[in-house]
Design an enzyme around this catalytic site. Structure first.
Site: not given
Length: 386
Positions: A196, A296
């Site tokens: 991330h 995603h």
């Protein structure tokens, strides 16, 4: 058939806020899309009002033409917030086409190349206690519970300590968690690590080397995706598969990562990249470079349905992100024509996306703010990536 209206619906879902877009036509067919730039929902509502003027009165079947109008019609490139709303409108247009033709969307994308879409879920757990100071035992128990539910791909992220994230310390703790999970689960469960963007290059290089023997399915967003030189250096130093792309909003933004083959998995976000129309172009680039697509999808029902149909017709497919089992937000979406079975999404044969929006329910759960995303800091008080 002509477009008669475009309406944004900011909705507080069961898991998180969503920005939905409904596109109406003069033949009574409505398509639904979803915008994906979390934390910017109110800006997306404004962008939807602007883009509405460009598509009113147009033929919804002209998806490529309308995509060009929306992305280039205001001179400045449609990036960020605009790209997310272009995505939502584009997805809704494809939904309209499927409904008008009486065909599930995957048939409009070339037909199914697979019968189901394997998915990975977000691994919960990791609670720290006196007896489990780094939370690894708790994470292992959560992983075992997920496997018992049918999941075969599990994703976790390097964690913080009450909002404080020191990249080196977090990387070392994440490496120990990876080892604990692999030892507990064996080789039949795929483990994915979503950094991330929390690491810098030194931590990313060290971490990828430290977990290489644990055979991660991929390491995602080890660096911010605009840091191309960092990805070049990480690619040379790393032995693990790399994934990136969820922050990118066009084929041109993906181009250097794909053409230089700096990643193994492209994290295309259909609700940010420009919808299905642009995602198909990025996927074609991936296939030319033998790079797999791992969409995603941390969002809602519409995003899940769009990703499912896209992946059913996609040759260079890897895995689909799916943080929850289908069936959430049933009040807003009383029709959801897909199901979860043995770690995969299985489609129905309903036309379009196979979902139906209850507008009254959406209005009753209206969300008037914007999602507040976490803010992390270093131990010295300086900002660091979440």
């Amino acid at each position: 058939m002509k477009i008669t209206d475009v309406t944004a619906y900011p909705v507080q879902g069961e898991r998180r806020p969503y920005l939905l877009v409904a596109v109406d036509t003069d033949e009574g067919i409505t398509g639904v899309g979803e915008a994906g730039l979390s934390g910017h929902e109110q800006a997306e509502v404004g962008a939807c009002q602007q883009l509405r003027e460009l598509v009113l009165g147009q033929d919804p079947f002209r998806t490529e033409h309308l995509w060009q109008v929306m992305t280039r019609g205001t001179f400045f490139p449609a990036r960020g917030v605009l790209a997310s709303v272009v995505s939502a409108i584009d997805i809704a247009l494809w939904d309209i086409k499927g409904k008008a033709l009486g065909q599930p969307l995957y048939n409009l994308l070339g037909g199914r190349v697979r019968d189901q879409v394997p998915c990975y879920t977000h691994l919960r757990g990791g609670r720290r206690t006196h007896d489990d100071p780094e939370g690894h035992h708790d994470a292992v128990e959560a992983a075992r519970a997920a496997v018992a539910e049918g999941w075969r791909y599990l994703r976790f992220s390097p964690d913080d300590e009450d909002g404080v994230l020191e990249p080196g310390r977090s990387a070392r703790r994440a490496a120990r968690r990876m080892e604990a999970l692999r030892d507990a689960l064996g080789d039949d469960v795929e483990l994915l690590v979503d950094v991330h963007t929390r690491f810098g290059l030194p931590e990313a290089v060290w971490f990828c080397d430290a977990i290489a023997d644990q055979r991660p399915y991929f390491v995602e967003d080890a660096l911010r995706s605009e840091y191309l030189e960092g990805y070049r250096r990480l690619r040379q130093a790393s032995r693990v598969p790399l994934a990136a792309g969820e922050q990118l909003d066009s084929k041109t933004a993906f181009r250097p990562l794909l053409e230089e083959e700096l990643i193994d998995y492209a994290r295309i976000d259909l609700c940010n990249v420009g919808g299905i129309t642009e995602a198909l172009k990025v996927a074609a680039m991936c296939e030319a470079h033998d790079i797999r697509v791992a969409v995603h999808n941390p969002l809602g029902v519409v995003s899940t349905a769009a990703c499912l149909h896209f992946n059913l017709a996609l040759t260079p497919f890897g895995v689909q992100e799916q943080p929850y089992r289908p069936g959430v937000d049933a009040e807003v979406f009383p029709v959801q024509a897909f199901e979860f079975r043995d770690g995969a999404l299985v489609p129905g044969d309903a036309p379009g996306l196979g979902v139906e929006l209850d507008r009254d329910a959406a209005l009753a759960r209206r969300f008037d703010g914007s999602a507040r995303l976490p803010l992390f800091r270093r131990a010295d008080g300086s900002f660091t990536n979440w």
